[in-house]
Motif scaffolding. Structure first.
Motif: not given
Length: 233
Positions: A114-127
């Protein structure tokens, strides 16, 4: 040879510093895309790089000004881990499994960033957190006991049969430390101590973050990694 051993050997040929095989099946489908497992791997930033930014607060800004950001170590290692994720996904596909690379390019191409909020649904750091590698700091970055926040990571989601270890969620060890908040010139960090229910927006105002890396390098855990004696072989 098991597929897990093949994956490990392939990644080790590229001198990655850590590899984790993670069960992500309990996550919502909008995060794991229906895949039960994730392969997490990463490369540590060098202590010399950490010290360079420590001693030169405007290091990133100067790189950008000189149009030399493409030679920045963090940038290069981010590109390397992304490339490895794409290659790993192709390798798994050739082996008859389904895989999804979470490289920056693939996330963008498949509409998962999501470019608007600069976020993915599953960040690497979450994993990485699910893998028991560390906790989320007050700078909204993963903090590991081994490297602090000085890591470049990427992940691949897959249905390949992998043996995983289940870890309990790591609690924040930041305590009363406010170093990252204090060195954040634009004031993007809010000083919030992370827990499993904390959202990103409670920790950082992403619109004001300049990605200067000061919070990453000045974290005491990162400094501890950068200053530890080099083992003599």
């Amino acid at each position: 040879m098991s597929i897990q051993t093949e994956l490990t050997e392939q990644l080790n040929r590229y001198s990655v510093d850590f590899i984790r095989f993670v069960d992500v099946s309990a996550l919502p489908e909008e995060q794991n895309k229906g895949f039960p497992y994730a392969i997490l791997f990463g490369i540590a930033l060098t202590p010399e790089y950490i010290q360079e930014i420590t001693n030169q607060p405007d290091y990133i800004q100067q790189k950008i000004k000189r149009e030399a950001i493409h030679r920045d170590e963090f940038h290069l290692k981010e590109r390397k881990t992304d490339r490895l994720a794409d290659e790993l996904a192709d390798f798994l596909t050739q082996k008859g499994f389904t895989a999804y690379s979470q490289s920056e390019e693939n996330l963008a191409q498949t509409g998962s960033y999501n470019e608007a909020i600069q976020q993915t649904s599953l960040p690497h750091k979450t994993i990485a957190h699910l893998a028991g590698m560390g906790w989320m700091g007050k700078h909204d970055l993963l903090v590991t006991p081994e490297y602090g926040s000085a890591v470049s990571m990427c992940t691949v989601l897959t249905d390949a049969p992998l043996e995983t270890v289940l870890y309990s969620p790591e609690e924040s060890m930041c305590g009363e430390c406010q170093v990252c908040v204090d060195v954040c010139v634009p004031g993007a960090l809010k000083g919030k101590t992370w827990n499993i229910k904390t959202s990103r927006d409670e920790i950082v105002d992403i619109a004001h973050c300049t990605t200067c890396l000061r919070c990453l390098v000045m974290c005491p855990w990162t400094q501890r990694y950068a200053q530890r004696p080099v083992a003599v072989r």
